[in-house]
Design an enzyme around this catalytic site. Structure first.
Site, PDB file in Angstrom:
ATOM      1  N   ARG A  37       0.774  -1.133  -0.169  1.00  0.00           N
ATOM      2  CA  ARG A  37      -0.111  -0.139   0.013  1.00  0.00           C
ATOM      3  C   ARG A  37       0.803   1.172  -0.025  1.00  0.00           C
ATOM      4  O   ARG A  37       0.443   2.398  -0.598  1.00  0.00           O
ATOM      5  CB  ARG A  37      -0.984   0.016   1.245  1.00  0.00           C
ATOM      6  N   ASN A  53      -6.296  -2.740   2.604  1.00  0.00           N
ATOM      7  CA  ASN A  53      -6.067  -4.330   2.643  1.00  0.00           C
ATOM      8  C   ASN A  53      -7.181  -4.874   2.944  1.00  0.00           C
ATOM      9  O   ASN A  53      -8.190  -4.083   3.538  1.00  0.00           O
ATOM     10  CB  ASN A  53      -5.344  -4.765   3.856  1.00  0.00           C
TER      11      ASN A  53
END
Length: 91
Positions: free
Chosen positions: A20, A38
């Site tokens: 990320r 996530n």
């Protein structure tokens, strides 16, 4: 240049490897807006908005990272959000 928005889901070794944050850094570098988070099933989900060739380049850069392994990515076009101004990591 046309701006597009895509909903993406990445599977593979994509959690616990800085995925990320790497994606957020690349988005900032290229001026892409959207978000990334996530999922509970181990995948990573994102919405990215920018020029198509830039989105392609971000995905290619993520695939080349030595810690990340993308087994599959789904890409679905969405309606752009012209009011969006930044990229964020969601928790």
């Amino acid at each position: 240049m046309e701006v597009i928005r895509e909903h993406l889901v990445f599977t593979g070794r994509v959690q616990g490897v800085g995925f990320r944050y790497r994606a957020s850094h690349l988005a900032g570098h290229y001026g892409v807006t959207g978000w990334i988070r996530n999922n509970y099933d181990g995948s990573v989900e994102a919405e990215m908005q920018g020029r198509e060739e830039i989105l392609d380049q971000i995905i290619q850069s993520l695939k080349q990272d030595s810690y990340i392994r993308i087994d599959w990515v789904t890409r679905d076009r969405m309606e752009p959000k012209p009011e969006e101004r930044r990229f964020s990591v969601r928790y």
